[in-house]
Design a protein around this motif. Structure first.
Motif, mmCIF file in Angstrom:
data_model
loop_
_atom_site.group_PDB
_atom_site.id
_atom_site.type_symbol
_atom_site.label_atom_id
_atom_site.label_comp_id
_atom_site.label_asym_id
_atom_site.label_seq_id
_atom_site.Cartn_x
_atom_site.Cartn_y
_atom_site.Cartn_z
ATOM 1 N N GLN A 102 4.005 25.670 -3.138
ATOM 2 C CA GLN A 102 3.922 24.213 -3.209
ATOM 3 C C GLN A 102 3.207 23.652 -1.980
ATOM 4 O O GLN A 102 3.602 23.927 -0.847
ATOM 5 N N MET A 201 6.400 33.712 -9.010
ATOM 6 C CA MET A 201 6.783 33.666 -7.605
ATOM 7 C C MET A 201 7.296 35.005 -7.081
ATOM 8 O O MET A 201 7.661 35.139 -5.924
ATOM 9 N N SER A 374 13.038 28.418 -6.838
ATOM 10 C CA SER A 374 12.337 27.132 -6.743
ATOM 11 C C SER A 374 13.281 25.937 -6.673
ATOM 12 O O SER A 374 12.822 24.793 -6.603
ATOM 13 N N ALA A 378 12.256 23.598 -9.982
ATOM 14 C CA ALA A 378 11.864 24.783 -10.755
ATOM 15 C C ALA A 378 10.995 24.439 -11.956
ATOM 16 O O ALA A 378 10.025 25.149 -12.252
ATOM 17 N N ILE A 381 7.388 23.226 -10.730
ATOM 18 C CA ILE A 381 6.639 24.382 -10.233
ATOM 19 C C ILE A 381 6.276 25.305 -11.395
ATOM 20 O O ILE A 381 5.150 25.812 -11.479
#
Length: 419
Positions: A102, A201, A374, A378, A381
């Motif tokens: 991010q 991720m 996240s 979440a 993202i």
């Protein structure tokens, strides 16, 4: 908009890029072993990816008896994407780089009270402001992942629910936002987005089968198998918030009876808490996320009434987690979303206990219950990650279930190529 460099991309290219992403750093020799492709093919694909700036060299690896291999890795600032999470009470916008990290975030409320034209105009303005603030080159932005609750028609880019108001039902949210931004827009389910975000991720094993329970105002679910979201026939799958836990229960707006969401969801808990008259919640408020956060804070502080309500909700969700794990034979269940972010430790403990005790395959393997990497963002993202995955590993303008490409600013679907 889609750059011309993507026109010749092949499935091999996407597979290699995804392996590099998952490994963080990897050599050409290791890519040959992982893919079964020839060394010349891997060398050519790696060369193309480096020319396009998607990967860079990362130094020399350890020798295994011969020449030390050169390692490669993703080049995070090479591409960007935007995730927009449209919730009933709030909207979260994130900008992420190629690695899913991010680099910009904003949130605001009020969209739910607006007609869709005005609400999406506000969203577009905030997306543009976020990109400007982060000083992102628009030519490197692959698109926007617009994620929200279901049911949805992802091919048409519309919501199939009269929430937050009747005006949003059937409104072409994806096309209108794409026209405003001049960027491709993918519509997807918030829980599915949160689930795939964990994969990109690097929080899960690339070949694992795992589930995600997503809780914001409502409850949703997603399942990922070998890096792809399980979709079902209309991409409205794993809606665990609308499985019936009481066949004689009250009718739900979805048409079912006794839905889990109406017993264990944040809005249901806030209503139950208000009925006790013991907790200092606002009886006139309609921001259930804010009121649930107050309830969770009381539970975390040891208030017996609040703690009892949260634990009861967690037991219901534990039942749903067992159902999900049994149906899909999961390795892991991720708890994602803003409501888990404020009461996650209680939920994680209780749900893990239920899964350990009741899952069908517990003698064969344990199912771990873990928090999302996240946090409360979440879904947003994950929406951005869905764009990265769609554009970089599945093919330009393609989504994981091969639905229509995202609309262009003119409203026409851009041409796609076989990947």
């Amino acid at each position: 908009m889609t750059s011309p460099i993507w026109a010749s991309r092949t499935k091999t290219r996407g597979m290699v890029l995804d392996l590099i992403r998952a490994a963080r750093v990897i050599s050409r020799v290791e890519l040959v072993a992982a893919t079964g492709l020839t060394a010349p093919t891997i060398s050519e694909v790696v060369r193309e990816l480096m020319v396009d700036g998607l990967i860079v060299e990362a130094g020399w690896g350890a020798s295994t008896g011969g020449k030390r291999p050169m390692l490669v890795q993703l080049n995070p600032p090479a591409r960007y994407s935007v995730g927009v999470h449209l919730e009933r009470n709030t909207c979260v916008i994130v900008v992420v780089d190629l690695a899913g990290r991010q680099i910009a975030r904003t949130s605001f409320s009020g969209v739910a009270s607006m007609p869709p034209e005005r609400g999406l105009s506000l969203v577009a303005a905030q997306v543009n402001a976020s990109l400007d603030t982060a000083a992102v080159d628009r030519s490197k932005v692959l698109g926007v992942g617009l994620v929200s609750y279901g049911p949805q028609d992802r091919r048409a880019g519309v919501l199939l629910t009269p929430q937050p108001t009747e005006e949003w039902f059937g409104y072409p949210v994806a096309d209108r936002l794409a026209e405003s931004l001049g960027l491709p827009v993918l519509l997807d389910n918030d829980a599915a987005a949160a689930a795939i975000g964990e994969y990109w991720m690097g929080a899960v094993e690339p070949r694992s089968t795992y589930g995600c329970i997503y809780m914001a105002t409502g409850i949703g679910g997603g399942v990922v198998v070998n890096g792809e979201v399980y979709r079902g026939s209309s991409s409205n799958s794993v809606e665990i918030g609308h499985i019936s836990i009481d066949v004689n229960g009250d009718e739900c707006p979805c048409g079912n009876r006794g839905c889990l969401e109406n017993y264990a969801g944040p809005s249901a808990l806030v209503r139950q808490a208000l009925a006790t008259r013991r907790l200092a919640l606002d009886p006139t408020g309609d921001d259930f996320l804010a009121e649930f956060a107050r309830l969770a804070a009381a539970a975390n502080a040891g208030d017996p009434t609040a703690l009892g309500l949260i634990e009861q909700s967690a037991r219901y969700l534990g039942c749903a987690a067992v159902t999900m794990a049994t149906l899909f034979d999961l390795d892991m269940i991720v708890l994602a979303g803003p409501s888990f972010a404020v009461a996650g430790s209680i939920y994680q403990s209780v749900i893990q206990e239920e899964v350990d005790r009741r899952t069908f395959a517990r003698q064969a393997h344990r199912v771990r219950v873990v928090p999302s990497v996240s946090g409360s963002d979440a879904a947003a993202i994950g929406g951005a990650v869905l764009v990265l995955q769609s554009e970089l590993t599945l093919g330009p303008g393609r989504s994981a279930d091969s639905t229509r490409p995202p609309p262009s600013p003119t409203g026409e679907a851009p041409a796609t190529t076989t990947v």
